[in-house]
Design a protein around this motif. Structure first.
Motif, PDB file in Angstrom:
ATOM      1  N   VAL A  49       0.836  -1.203   0.000  1.00  0.00           N
ATOM      2  CA  VAL A  49       0.000   0.000   0.000  1.00  0.00           C
ATOM      3  C   VAL A  49       0.871   1.253   0.000  1.00  0.00           C
ATOM      4  CG1 VAL A  49      -1.629   1.346   1.369  1.00  0.00           C
ATOM      5  CG2 VAL A  49      -1.990  -1.113   1.063  1.00  0.00           C
ATOM      6  N   VAL A  50       1.870   1.281   0.893  1.00  0.00           N
ATOM      7  CA  VAL A  50       2.770   2.442   0.953  1.00  0.00           C
ATOM      8  C   VAL A  50       3.563   2.571  -0.345  1.00  0.00           C
ATOM      9  CG1 VAL A  50       4.771   3.392   2.157  1.00  0.00           C
ATOM     10  CG2 VAL A  50       2.915   2.342   3.448  1.00  0.00           C
ATOM     11  N   GLN A  51       3.943   1.446  -0.922  1.00  0.00           N
ATOM     12  CA  GLN A  51       4.688   1.479  -2.179  1.00  0.00           C
ATOM     13  C   GLN A  51       3.884   2.161  -3.272  1.00  0.00           C
ATOM     14  OE1 GLN A  51       5.543  -2.408  -3.725  1.00  0.00           O
ATOM     15  NE2 GLN A  51       6.823  -1.664  -5.396  1.00  0.00           N
ATOM     16  N   ARG A  52       2.582   1.815  -3.377  1.00  0.00           N
ATOM     17  CA  ARG A  52       1.744   2.412  -4.428  1.00  0.00           C
ATOM     18  C   ARG A  52       1.460   3.885  -4.142  1.00  0.00           C
ATOM     19  NH1 ARG A  52      -0.895  -2.634  -3.969  1.00  0.00           N
ATOM     20  NH2 ARG A  52      -2.460  -1.696  -2.590  1.00  0.00           N
ATOM     21  N   ARG A  53       1.119   4.197  -2.891  1.00  0.00           N
ATOM     22  CA  ARG A  53       0.715   5.566  -2.572  1.00  0.00           C
ATOM     23  C   ARG A  53       1.874   6.548  -2.662  1.00  0.00           C
ATOM     24  NH1 ARG A  53      -3.322   4.777   2.677  1.00  0.00           N
ATOM     25  NH2 ARG A  53      -5.042   3.776   1.537  1.00  0.00           N
ATOM     26  N   MET A  54       3.057   6.114  -2.228  1.00  0.00           N
ATOM     27  CA  MET A  54       4.204   7.024  -2.199  1.00  0.00           C
ATOM     28  C   MET A  54       5.124   6.844  -3.401  1.00  0.00           C
ATOM     29  SD  MET A  54       5.190   6.829   1.869  1.00  0.00           S
ATOM     30  CE  MET A  54       6.335   8.202   1.709  1.00  0.00           C
ATOM     31  N   LYS A  55       4.742   5.910  -4.309  1.00  0.00           N
ATOM     32  CA  LYS A  55       5.509   5.657  -5.526  1.00  0.00           C
ATOM     33  C   LYS A  55       6.970   5.320  -5.190  1.00  0.00           C
ATOM     34  CE  LYS A  55       2.571   8.565  -8.421  1.00  0.00           C
ATOM     35  NZ  LYS A  55       2.499   9.705  -9.351  1.00  0.00           N
ATOM     36  N   LEU A  56       7.109   4.372  -4.281  1.00  0.00           N
ATOM     37  CA  LEU A  56       8.431   3.915  -3.870  1.00  0.00           C
ATOM     38  C   LEU A  56       8.691   2.511  -4.388  1.00  0.00           C
ATOM     39  CD1 LEU A  56       8.326   4.989  -0.107  1.00  0.00           C
ATOM     40  CD2 LEU A  56       9.445   6.209  -1.968  1.00  0.00           C
ATOM     41  N   ARG A  57       9.948   2.106  -4.357  1.00  0.00           N
ATOM     42  CA  ARG A  57      10.264   0.696  -4.581  1.00  0.00           C
ATOM     43  C   ARG A  57       9.855  -0.106  -3.345  1.00  0.00           C
ATOM     44  NH1 ARG A  57      14.853   3.421  -6.609  1.00  0.00           N
ATOM     45  NH2 ARG A  57      15.146   3.152  -8.846  1.00  0.00           N
ATOM     46  N   PHE A  58       9.746  -1.419  -3.507  1.00  0.00           N
ATOM     47  CA  PHE A  58       9.299  -2.263  -2.406  1.00  0.00           C
ATOM     48  C   PHE A  58      10.234  -2.112  -1.207  1.00  0.00           C
ATOM     49  CE2 PHE A  58       9.233  -6.144   0.067  1.00  0.00           C
ATOM     50  CZ  PHE A  58       7.866  -6.402   0.204  1.00  0.00           C
ATOM     51  N   GLY A  59      11.549  -2.195  -1.471  1.00  0.00           N
ATOM     52  CA  GLY A  59      12.504  -2.095  -0.388  1.00  0.00           C
ATOM     53  C   GLY A  59      12.460  -0.744   0.293  1.00  0.00           C
ATOM     54  N   GLU A  60      12.305   0.323  -0.467  1.00  0.00           N
ATOM     55  CA  GLU A  60      12.229   1.660   0.123  1.00  0.00           C
ATOM     56  C   GLU A  60      10.999   1.791   1.023  1.00  0.00           C
ATOM     57  OE1 GLU A  60      14.355   4.228  -3.470  1.00  0.00           O
ATOM     58  OE2 GLU A  60      12.192   3.897  -3.496  1.00  0.00           O
ATOM     59  N   ALA A  61       9.886   1.220   0.595  1.00  0.00           N
ATOM     60  CA  ALA A  61       8.674   1.279   1.418  1.00  0.00           C
ATOM     61  C   ALA A  61       8.853   0.479   2.710  1.00  0.00           C
ATOM     62  CB  ALA A  61       7.484   0.757   0.625  1.00  0.00           C
ATOM     63  N   ALA A  62       9.506  -0.681   2.620  1.00  0.00           N
ATOM     64  CA  ALA A  62       9.724  -1.496   3.816  1.00  0.00           C
ATOM     65  C   ALA A  62      10.639  -0.785   4.809  1.00  0.00           C
ATOM     66  CB  ALA A  62      10.325  -2.849   3.415  1.00  0.00           C
ATOM     67  N   VAL A  63      11.662  -0.087   4.299  1.00  0.00           N
ATOM     68  CA  VAL A  63      12.553   0.670   5.175  1.00  0.00           C
ATOM     69  C   VAL A  63      11.812   1.838   5.805  1.00  0.00           C
ATOM     70  CG1 VAL A  63      14.610   2.130   5.236  1.00  0.00           C
ATOM     71  CG2 VAL A  63      14.662  -0.017   3.952  1.00  0.00           C
ATOM     72  N   ALA A  64      10.966   2.522   5.002  1.00  0.00           N
ATOM     73  CA  ALA A  64      10.204   3.662   5.522  1.00  0.00           C
ATOM     74  C   ALA A  64       9.282   3.240   6.661  1.00  0.00           C
ATOM     75  CB  ALA A  64       9.408   4.308   4.397  1.00  0.00           C
ATOM     76  N   LEU A  65       8.763   2.023   6.604  1.00  0.00           N
ATOM     77  CA  LEU A  65       7.891   1.527   7.665  1.00  0.00           C
ATOM     78  C   LEU A  65       8.678   0.918   8.824  1.00  0.00           C
ATOM     79  CD1 LEU A  65       5.129  -0.146   5.471  1.00  0.00           C
ATOM     80  CD2 LEU A  65       4.883   1.904   6.869  1.00  0.00           C
ATOM     81  N   ASP A  66      10.005   0.944   8.738  1.00  0.00           N
ATOM     82  CA  ASP A  66      10.891   0.400   9.781  1.00  0.00           C
ATOM     83  C   ASP A  66      10.672  -1.092  10.008  1.00  0.00           C
ATOM     84  OD1 ASP A  66      13.016   0.834  11.474  1.00  0.00           O
ATOM     85  OD2 ASP A  66      11.748   1.147  13.232  1.00  0.00           O
ATOM     86  N   LEU A  67      10.239  -1.791   8.958  1.00  0.00           N
ATOM     87  CA  LEU A  67      10.081  -3.238   9.052  1.00  0.00           C
ATOM     88  C   LEU A  67      11.375  -3.964   8.700  1.00  0.00           C
ATOM     89  CD1 LEU A  67       6.541  -3.583   7.443  1.00  0.00           C
ATOM     90  CD2 LEU A  67       7.141  -3.884   9.851  1.00  0.00           C
ATOM     91  N   VAL A  68      12.217  -3.333   7.910  1.00  0.00           N
ATOM     92  CA  VAL A  68      13.528  -3.875   7.565  1.00  0.00           C
ATOM     93  C   VAL A  68      14.518  -2.719   7.565  1.00  0.00           C
ATOM     94  CG1 VAL A  68      12.584  -5.730   6.126  1.00  0.00           C
ATOM     95  CG2 VAL A  68      13.212  -3.570   5.070  1.00  0.00           C
ATOM     96  N   THR A  69      15.789  -3.050   7.460  1.00  0.00           N
ATOM     97  CA  THR A  69      16.824  -2.028   7.389  1.00  0.00           C
ATOM     98  C   THR A  69      17.333  -1.902   5.953  1.00  0.00           C
ATOM     99  OG1 THR A  69      18.635  -3.577   7.810  1.00  0.00           O
ATOM    100  CG2 THR A  69      17.523  -2.609   9.731  1.00  0.00           C
ATOM    101  N   GLN A  70      18.077  -0.824   5.712  1.00  0.00           N
ATOM    102  CA  GLN A  70      18.677  -0.666   4.392  1.00  0.00           C
ATOM    103  C   GLN A  70      19.632  -1.819   4.096  1.00  0.00           C
ATOM    104  OE1 GLN A  70      17.901   1.672   2.212  1.00  0.00           O
ATOM    105  NE2 GLN A  70      19.368   1.010   0.652  1.00  0.00           N
ATOM    106  N   ALA A  71      20.324  -2.312   5.122  1.00  0.00           N
ATOM    107  CA  ALA A  71      21.224  -3.451   4.920  1.00  0.00           C
ATOM    108  C   ALA A  71      20.443  -4.689   4.471  1.00  0.00           C
ATOM    109  CB  ALA A  71      21.993  -3.744   6.206  1.00  0.00           C
ATOM    110  N   ASP A  72      19.246  -4.886   5.022  1.00  0.00           N
ATOM    111  CA  ASP A  72      18.416  -6.018   4.596  1.00  0.00           C
ATOM    112  C   ASP A  72      18.084  -5.927   3.110  1.00  0.00           C
ATOM    113  OD1 ASP A  72      18.391  -6.911   7.216  1.00  0.00           O
ATOM    114  OD2 ASP A  72      16.489  -5.925   7.690  1.00  0.00           O
ATOM    115  N   VAL A  73      17.730  -4.725   2.671  1.00  0.00           N
ATOM    116  CA  VAL A  73      17.340  -4.532   1.269  1.00  0.00           C
ATOM    117  C   VAL A  73      18.531  -4.793   0.347  1.00  0.00           C
ATOM    118  CG1 VAL A  73      16.475  -2.872  -0.407  1.00  0.00           C
ATOM    119  CG2 VAL A  73      15.507  -2.936   1.891  1.00  0.00           C
ATOM    120  N   LEU A  74      19.699  -4.263   0.717  1.00  0.00           N
ATOM    121  CA  LEU A  74      20.878  -4.474  -0.122  1.00  0.00           C
ATOM    122  C   LEU A  74      21.234  -5.958  -0.200  1.00  0.00           C
ATOM    123  CD1 LEU A  74      23.090  -1.469   1.005  1.00  0.00           C
ATOM    124  CD2 LEU A  74      21.995  -1.774  -1.213  1.00  0.00           C
ATOM    125  N   TRP A  75      21.084  -6.661   0.933  1.00  0.00           N
ATOM    126  CA  TRP A  75      21.370  -8.096   0.899  1.00  0.00           C
ATOM    127  C   TRP A  75      20.368  -8.832   0.010  1.00  0.00           C
ATOM    128  CZ3 TRP A  75      18.917 -12.637   2.340  1.00  0.00           C
ATOM    129  CH2 TRP A  75      19.720 -13.766   2.404  1.00  0.00           C
TER     130      TRP A  75
END
Length: 787
Positions: free
Chosen positions: A537-563
């Protein structure tokens, strides 16, 4: 250079078996022949087991009135007393110092290595705290105390010059040594008897704190914090001057047990939900003991706790939680944060972290540090030893400079230190011409500090064209490495090579399967279907990538996305470390750092050399121990495996193997067995995070390393490995004092030289290059290491 014949071990005072005495105990296991010295020694005969029954040679303070119970009152006399020890007959002097032990007098031909627990705390930065807590901040007693401490500071600063090498028990103390003495100290954490504290995974619903109740431990503060959290139980173990304060603020949910025996303390540590620690310690052994029991630690985030407790970083690696102020409110907030952790701290993670402080590792690190200091010290005494030049690229400014290094054109490369900006224009230096046409120098910095996770651009690089020179006549071979052909013995492969399907990437032409990023992240983080829906939902509304939306919600870290992205694109590296030494295996742990980029650049240069001269096994050679040769070999092997090449890293240092330590592997015999004609049960080790990398260990160092390397079996083994692997990289022993490295380089036929930036001499490197040119080895280039 001979090994030390007579060793003296100096300690302040011997009255019990506490933290600093445990260091003395382990040093005596390394140097059992050492004679023991101290200001006083009041240990009873039955208490001397940890000293191997030794009795220290003491000073006149031992015989002063009341010294057995009040020896600390004679502190102003201890500098004079310590200087009365006659150590003139010893080759090596080791001091274990937190006050005056480092002040012993030594001569110019004696090496003095000081393991420093701290500069005198009450004389330096903690003077005001100590005077206040002892009631001597003012008045006549306070004035006298300040004068005595001033005298102690002058003496302490002066005697630091008599120490040749400082070893600090923590980075925190290393910074204090730098501040007080203006000297660098190598960090070797003290030993902790983790075997005495067995792992227990089932925890009960209570918190624990245990300490001597003195002011800086802040025990009343911890008790007050839990008294304000009546739903949480706290058990308090210990005794001391502040016991009355502790009992005064204890609520009904706080159990004050007083002093307990060792077995009872361990039992409570094993069962506790978490251990609470509020002191600013130089190191802090108790938190490590709690982690050895599998118990997380809630600690004050200052001093040694930052090194003994993992309270930051990736959730799966944490062993505790920090609080930043010594107040009840900060403790309450830390407890609440601990209970709200999205990923609970695993007891097994705590235990694995505590095992890094085991006594065996301390002995290994301490002995290696002393041996390095011994080698440096006696090299400095050698009248033929030339002073270190400012840079191996720059010849000495003299009428007859040393000859130019006969290896490829040296092209310096600027590597930005993490957390700083690259120096503008830091590339222009005069190249050194040579007779072979390959550029190959990387200045590989390894100051590993937190770096920005997004990939940084490659460092700028200037590559002037090489100046052609007439090709020299082929040099004669060294007598130790004969070029005469020798018939191969009848060879039956003594091991099974890894299966071909172990390649980390799909075969050419196979369709690529791109797993969704969310699916990869869910394999490493406990995301529910509701979490995924929220991210979308956040990805669509804010026009973010999946990983960026997950980081914005503090569900994962940037390191998680890069991995996760690395898994999508078949670029393996270690997210959680998994036993790897991150400060050394920077490419595996911090793949987006400038240091990793420097190693990728070196990889590209070696591949360019392959295109010109054909692919050969690669030997990594350096003149001395401590140049970073193993660091370069291991990281280079990781970069080739990340490229998709099946890579084998061979530990060719049969004298002091170390590759298994970098990768956190259990030591096993492999190369030494093969060279002796035996068939090892498991010739290769592998890292779970680096599927394309295979490691061949040495095992126990054999008594005849050079003879084994000169046998035909070593060359046959390298040829077999070259047939089965895309890349073969061999680490070597230091080349200055043995012929092992030259034999390995001649057998591999291709070599990368490693020098220590600011340390390796041009004369030393010239000599090594000259020796290697007498073999069949091609020098692909030189790495200037600043690790």
């Amino acid at each position: 250079m001979q090994a030390p014949l007579r060793v003296a071990l100096v300690h302040e005072w011997l009255v019990n078996h506490a933290g600093s005495e445990k260091v003395v105990e382990e040093i005596l296991k390394i140097y059992p022949q050492a004679d023991l010295f101290s200001v006083v020694d009041f240990l009873k005969p039955h208490e001397r087991g940890f000293l191997q029954g030794k009795v220290a040679k003491t000073t006149f303070v031992q015989r002063l009135p009341g010294a057995e119970k009040r020896f600390r009152h004679y502190l102003p006399l201890m500098p004079l007393a310590m200087e009365q020890h006659d150590l003139s007959g010893y080759d090596l002097v080791l001091s274990s110092s937190h006050a005056v032990a480092k002040g012993v007098l030594t001569g110019p031909d004696q090496l003095h290595v000081c393991y420093i627990h701290s500069p005198i705390r009450y004389a330096w930065d903690m003077q005001h705290q100590y005077l206040k807590e002892s009631g001597m901040a003012s008045g006549v007693k306070g004035t006298v105390a300040k004068l005595l401490l001033h005298y102690m500071r002058l003496w302490d600063a002066r005697t630091a010059a008599g120490v040749d090498q400082f070893l600090a028990n923590s980075a925190f103390i290393g910074r204090r040594v730098r501040k007080v003495y203006r000297r660098d100290a190598e960090v070797i954490h003290p030993p902790v008897d983790v075997e005495r504290f067995a792992l227990r995974t089932d925890k009960e619903d209570f918190y624990l704190t245990a300490s001597r109740m003195v002011p800086y431990k802040r025990m009343p503060m911890i008790v007050e914090a839990f008294s304000r959290m009546p739903d949480k139980k706290l058990v308090v173990i210990g005794d001391g001057p502040e016991m009355d304060k502790v009992r005064a603020v204890a609520g009904p949910n706080v159990s004050v047990l007083g002093f307990l025996g060792d077995a009872a303390l361990v039992d409570h540590m094993q069962r506790a939900k978490a251990f609470v620690f509020a002191a600013e310690e130089d190191f802090g052994i108790t938190p490590v003991e709690a982690q050895a029991c599998g118990t997380p630690v809630i600690a004050f985030g200052r001093g040694g706790s930052l090194e003994t407790v993992r309270g930051r970083g990736h959730p799966a690696q944490r062993t505790g939680v920090f609080f930043t102020e010594q107040t009840p409110e900060a403790v309450i907030a830390a407890v609440e944060a601990f209970e709200a952790l999205p990923v609970p701290i695993r007891p097994e993670t705590c235990r694995a972290h505590a095992e890094q402080f085991a006594p065996a590792l301390f002995r290994q690190r301490f002995q290696a540090a002393v041996e390095r200091a011994w080698a440096r010290f006696h090299a400095e005494q050698d009248p033929e030893h030339l002073p270190v030049l400012s840079d191996v690229h720059t010849p000495a400014l003299s009428p007859e400079p040393p000859p130019m290094l006969p290896y490829p054109v040296l092209t310096p490369m600027s590597i930005p230190v993490p957390g700083s900006r690259p120096r503008p224009g830091a590339v222009a230096r005069s190249p050194v011409a040579m007779a072979e046409p390959v550029a190959a120098v990387v200045e590989a910095s390894a100051r590993v500090e937190p770096a920005p996770m997004p990939p940084s651009p490659s460092p700028s690089m200037s590559s002037p064209a090489p100046t052609p020179m007439p090709a020299p006549a082929p040099p004669a071979m060294s007598p130790s490495v004969s070029d005469a052909p020798r018939p191969d013995p009848v060879f039956e492969r003594p091991f099974e090579l890894p299966a071909a399907d172990a390649r980390p990437r799909s075969s050419p032409g196979a369709p690529a399967v791109l797993r969704p990023l969310g699916e990869i992240i869910r394999t490493m983080r406990p995301l529910s279907d509701g979490d995924i829906a929220h991210i979308l939902v956040v990805q669509r509304r804010m026009k973010l990538r999946f990983g960026e939306a997950a980081v914005a919600l503090d569900l994962v870290t940037q390191a998680d996305v890069l991995w996760a992205l690395s898994q999508q694109f078949n670029y393996p590296y270690s997210l959680d470390g998994n036993g790897l030494r991150g400060a050394d295996l920077v490419v595996a742990v911090e793949p987006y750092s400038p240091q990793a980029e420097a190693f990728r650049d070196l990889r590209s240069r070696i591949m360019a050399n392959d295109a010109a001269q054909g692919r050969q096994p690669l030997a990594v050679v350096s003149p001395d121990a401590g140049d970073g040769r193993t660091y370069v070999a291991a990281n280079l092997a990781v970069t080739f495996s990340q490229l998709g090449e099946r890579t084998v890293l061979v530990d060719g240092n049969l004298r002091d193997p170390g590759i298994h330590k970098l990768f956190g592997l259990k030591e096993r015999a492999s190369l030494s067995d093969l060279l002796n004609g035996r068939r090892p049960a498991k010739p290769f080790d592998r890292s779970a995070d680096l599927p394309g990398l295979f490691i061949m260990q040495v095992g126990a160092p054999p008594p005849n390393p050079l003879e084994l390397l000169q046998q035909p079996m070593f060359g046959i083994l390298l040829r077999e490995l070259q047939r089965e692997f895309d890349r073969v990289i061999v680490d070597t022993p230091p080349a200055r004092h043995t012929a092992d490295a030259r034999v390995i380089a001649a057998t591999c036929r291709q070599t990368v030289l490693v020098g220590r930036h600011g340390k390796t001499e041009a004369q030393t490197m010239n000599l090594l290059v000259d020796r290697l040119r007498r073999t069949q080895a091609t020098i692909a280039g030189v790495v200037l290491n600043d690790h």
